[in-house]
Motif scaffolding. Sequence first.
Motif, PDB file in Angstrom:
ATOM      1  N   TYR A  64       0.806  -1.223   0.000  1.00 60.74           N
ATOM      2  CA  TYR A  64       0.000   0.000   0.000  1.00 60.74           C
ATOM      3  C   TYR A  64       0.841   1.276   0.000  1.00 60.74           C
ATOM      4  CZ  TYR A  64      -4.087  -2.880   0.712  1.00 60.74           C
ATOM      5  OH  TYR A  64      -5.079  -3.805   0.548  1.00 60.74           O
ATOM      6  N   ALA A  65       2.162   1.155  -0.155  1.00 59.01           N
ATOM      7  CA  ALA A  65       3.089   2.293  -0.189  1.00 59.01           C
ATOM      8  C   ALA A  65       2.936   3.178   1.052  1.00 59.01           C
ATOM      9  CB  ALA A  65       2.918   3.112  -1.458  1.00 59.01           C
ATOM     10  N   ILE A  66       2.960   2.516   2.204  1.00 56.45           N
ATOM     11  CA  ILE A  66       2.810   3.196   3.490  1.00 56.45           C
ATOM     12  C   ILE A  66       4.056   2.914   4.323  1.00 56.45           C
ATOM     13  CG2 ILE A  66       1.520   3.135   5.662  1.00 56.45           C
ATOM     14  CD1 ILE A  66      -0.975   2.647   4.007  1.00 56.45           C
ATOM     15  N   GLN A  67       4.476   3.909   5.087  1.00 64.78           N
ATOM     16  CA  GLN A  67       5.619   3.751   5.976  1.00 64.78           C
ATOM     17  C   GLN A  67       5.292   4.311   7.356  1.00 64.78           C
ATOM     18  OE1 GLN A  67       8.768   5.742   3.817  1.00 64.78           O
ATOM     19  NE2 GLN A  67       9.381   3.829   2.853  1.00 64.78           N
ATOM     20  N   ILE A  68       6.066   3.858   8.328  1.00 59.43           N
ATOM     21  CA  ILE A  68       5.923   4.333   9.696  1.00 59.43           C
ATOM     22  C   ILE A  68       7.245   4.993  10.077  1.00 59.43           C
ATOM     23  CG2 ILE A  68       5.604   3.624  12.108  1.00 59.43           C
ATOM     24  CD1 ILE A  68       4.059   1.152  10.866  1.00 59.43           C
ATOM     25  N   ILE A  69       7.173   6.230  10.537  1.00 60.40           N
ATOM     26  CA  ILE A  69       8.371   6.946  10.977  1.00 60.40           C
ATOM     27  C   ILE A  69       8.548   6.696  12.470  1.00 60.40           C
ATOM     28  CG2 ILE A  69       9.375   9.232  11.368  1.00 60.40           C
ATOM     29  CD1 ILE A  69       9.440   8.663   8.497  1.00 60.40           C
ATOM     30  N   GLU A  70       9.750   6.293  12.844  1.00 54.51           N
ATOM     31  CA  GLU A  70      10.092   6.118  14.258  1.00 54.51           C
ATOM     32  C   GLU A  70      11.132   7.165  14.631  1.00 54.51           C
ATOM     33  OE1 GLU A  70       9.527   1.444  15.259  1.00 54.51           O
ATOM     34  OE2 GLU A  70      11.441   2.035  14.375  1.00 54.51           O
ATOM     35  N   VAL A  71      10.845   7.906  15.684  1.00 52.91           N
ATOM     36  CA  VAL A  71      11.752   8.940  16.179  1.00 52.91           C
ATOM     37  C   VAL A  71      12.292   8.452  17.524  1.00 52.91           C
ATOM     38  CG1 VAL A  71      11.936  11.348  16.889  1.00 52.91           C
ATOM     39  CG2 VAL A  71      10.414  10.726  15.009  1.00 52.91           C
ATOM     40  N   PHE A  72      13.613   8.284  17.599  1.00 55.23           N
ATOM     41  CA  PHE A  72      14.252   7.758  18.798  1.00 55.23           C
ATOM     42  C   PHE A  72      14.844   8.899  19.623  1.00 55.23           C
ATOM     43  CE2 PHE A  72      14.170   4.288  15.861  1.00 55.23           C
ATOM     44  CZ  PHE A  72      14.012   3.151  16.631  1.00 55.23           C
ATOM     45  N   THR A  73      14.496   8.911  20.911  1.00 57.82           N
ATOM     46  CA  THR A  73      15.139   9.809  21.867  1.00 57.82           C
ATOM     47  C   THR A  73      15.921   8.923  22.830  1.00 57.82           C
ATOM     48  OG1 THR A  73      13.211   9.801  23.320  1.00 57.82           O
ATOM     49  CG2 THR A  73      13.315  11.544  21.670  1.00 57.82           C
ATOM     50  N   ALA A  74      16.488   9.508  23.863  1.00 52.92           N
ATOM     51  CA  ALA A  74      17.325   8.734  24.781  1.00 52.92           C
ATOM     52  C   ALA A  74      16.560   7.588  25.444  1.00 52.92           C
ATOM     53  CB  ALA A  74      17.915   9.639  25.849  1.00 52.92           C
ATOM     54  N   GLY A  75      15.324   7.817  25.794  1.00 56.51           N
ATOM     55  CA  GLY A  75      14.597   6.801  26.549  1.00 56.51           C
ATOM     56  C   GLY A  75      13.442   6.137  25.820  1.00 56.51           C
ATOM     57  N   THR A  76      12.933   6.730  24.762  1.00 58.28           N
ATOM     58  CA  THR A  76      11.720   6.192  24.152  1.00 58.28           C
ATOM     59  C   THR A  76      11.795   6.227  22.625  1.00 58.28           C
ATOM     60  OG1 THR A  76      10.679   8.358  24.214  1.00 58.28           O
ATOM     61  CG2 THR A  76      10.230   6.908  26.064  1.00 58.28           C
TER      62      THR A  76
END
Length: 160
Positions: free
Chosen positions: A118-130
């Motif tokens: 379906y040409a869909i993506q999920i963006i993950e943003v990493f910080t120090a704890g989460t």
Amino acid sequence: MYKELPVKKLDESTIRYERTKDIIGSFFTLVFFGILIVLTLEFDWPTALIAIWIILPIVDFSMSLFVLPYLKLKSVRYEMHALHLEIMTGIFLKKRTLIPIERIQHVAVKEGPLTRIYAIQIIEVFTAGTVHEIPLLIKNEAEELRIQLLEQLKAVKSDV
């Protein structure tokens, strides 16, 4: 702090992905309730349970196919500000997260076999704890957001 909602919404084409994912999940629900029907007949449990075992998956399937994708479409929002990323998620319990740009360690793009179709993506943003997710973005929109985040991250890191 911020009274207005984040501007960017999910694209309407993500509803097809959500429906397909829910149909696959409903197959396992049907198998489970099918086993319950067999057990009800095998062990002479009250026959009224059979009606419940039939009604529950129908309600679950109807909700997940017709109601929940539209609610999810309206509930997930995000917006890139100069100093932070704002993410709002949750259908019934709203969660609004502000992530300062200087706290972001790295950004990842996640996709699986069904999301590729379906040409869909999920963006993950990493910080120090989460790890924070922005789900169900159209591929080009996810790429634009990733590039924008990385550019702002470079600008913040070079100022320090």
